[in-house]
Design an enzyme around this catalytic site. Structure first.
Site, PDB file in Angstrom:
ATOM      1  CG  ASP A 195      -2.700   4.947  -3.008  1.00 40.76           C
ATOM      2  OD1 ASP A 195      -1.924   4.080  -3.440  1.00 40.76           O
ATOM      3  OD2 ASP A 195      -3.509   4.733  -2.090  1.00 40.76           O
ATOM      4  CG  HIS A 233      -2.170  -0.844   1.008  1.00 39.13           C
ATOM      5  ND1 HIS A 233      -3.142  -0.532   0.077  1.00 39.13           N
ATOM      6  CD2 HIS A 233      -2.569  -1.998   1.616  1.00 39.13           C
ATOM      7  CE1 HIS A 233      -4.096  -1.443   0.122  1.00 39.13           C
ATOM      8  NE2 HIS A 233      -3.771  -2.349   1.039  1.00 39.13           N
TER       9      HIS A 233
END
Length: 383
Positions: free
Chosen positions: A161, A131
């Protein structure tokens, strides 16, 4: 389906629905006028709920079962007249489904095949999960963010992200489309968040190369180390930001807060930064935030209140620019960047998975009978 005056009007992107950077890239392209068609899984992706509804704005949805043999054929057919496709899967997944780069480029040699992942398409960690926090950890970005003596601080998931992933993907797609239109040959874009986050650290690699950036958090000009580039608590328990780096801005701030001449003259004496921080904190703590807002209004001091999300839309500057808009009752950021002074499109709310399946397939050349057969076989779902 798109605003003909928008910068990307006429560009069509097929988006294999995912989470995080993929939807963000699709949102940016759709906001600029591209016709983005999301290939959802039947019933939708439970991980793509919550905040992802905003990121899935302004596109159409077709629901395809990619594990059904007919599903892959539908995706490839959609690629036939598309400029690009966004793949959000781990390396090798799209190939196993029969919709990898070679599968799709055979159908459309001019296609730009964008692949956004955390670790990239190759390297010893390429197939591993991760992540945002993991990707930026490997780039040095996470290590550099935090206060003196404290642990690294995760900056939400903005750096990996969205900045280093989704925005990099959108940029890569546009570069690939320009190349394909000039050469007639499509490209495969490998947008890895570790690469994007590393690119965002360019300035700090340069500073380190010059010996001006140490490994100690909270000691530098831009990481709260400098007392004149930090946040401070107000009398009423709120926060304000000070970024008065340049001498002229610092001097004007000193005038407004009536700070000692010693502080005015010795702004860059690092040996006294903590001493001066205490003085500045004490002076700011004498005022409520609203009072400080009024004192600094229109002044050249690099000051701004630290607003919560619930306050952002009401700030006079944001309100004047319409920085935030409301779509289907949900407050969200207006499309950016702007062209000729205005956002390029008016966003539409997220569509339900499969809500546009029939329309998309008809545009792709399928007959009604063919569509009925695809739905009956389970390859496609339609609302």
């Amino acid at each position: 389906m798109v605003d003909n005056e928008a910068p990307l009007a006429g560009v069509r992107i097929i988006e294999l629905a995912g989470i995080g950077p993929g939807p963000f890239a699709g949102m940016m392209l759709a906001d600029l006028g591209a016709d983005v068609i999301t290939v959802d899984r039947p019933g939708g992706n439970p991980w793509a709920e919550g905040g992802h509804d905003v990121m899935f704005r302004s596109r159409r949805s077709i629901a395809v079962d990619l594990k059904n043999p007919g599903g892959a054929e539908v995706v490839k057919e959609l690629c036939r007249d598309a400029d690009g496709i966004i793949d959000t899967y781990r390396p090798g997944v799209a190939e196993r489904l029969g919709i990898g780069p070679q599968d799709c480029l055979v159908v459309n040699p001019r296609l730009v095949y964008g692949r956004v992942t955390g670790w990239g398409q190759d390297g010893p960690m390429a197939s591993l999960p991760g992540h945002d926090i993991n990707y930026i950890a490997l780039t040095g970005a996470l290590h550099a963010i935090g206060r003196r003596g404290g642990p690294p601080t995760a900056p939400l998931n903005l750096v990996g992200d969205f900045g280093g992933g989704g925005m990099l993907m959108a940029f890569g797609m546009l570069a690939g489309i320009l190349s394909a239109r000039a050469t007639g040959t499509g490209r495969v874009v490998d947008a890895a968040m570790i690469d994007g986050a590393s690119a965002l650290m360019a300035m700090f690699h340069a500073l380190r190369g010059k010996g001006d950036f140490s490994a100690d958090r909270g000691t530098h000009l831009l990481d709260s180390g400098a007392f004149f580039y930090d946040v401070y608590l107000t009398r009423d328990g709120q926060w304000v930001s000070i970024g008065a780096i340049e001498t002229q801005f610092w001097h004007e701030l000193c005038d407004i807060l009536d700070l000692p001449d010693d502080m005015r003259r010795n702004q860059f004496d690092e040996t006294r930064w903590e001493e001066f921080r205490t003085v500045l904190a004490g002076r700011i703590a004498m005022h409520d935030r609203a009072e400080l807002d009024e004192m600094f209004d229109g002044r050249n001091t690099c000051y701004a209140p630290v607003l919560s999300l619930s306050e952002v839309a009401d700030h006079p500057h944001n309100a004047a620019r319409k920085t935030l808009i409301e779509v289907d009752g949900v407050q969200q950021a207006a499309p950016a960047p702007r062209f000729d002074g205005a956002p390029p499109t008016t966003p539409r709310p997220q569509r339900k998975p499969g809500q546009d399946s029939r329309d998309v397939l008809i545009e792709a050349g399928y007959s009604v009978a063919d569509i009925d057969q695809l739905i009956e076989s389970g390859a496609v779902s339609s609302l």
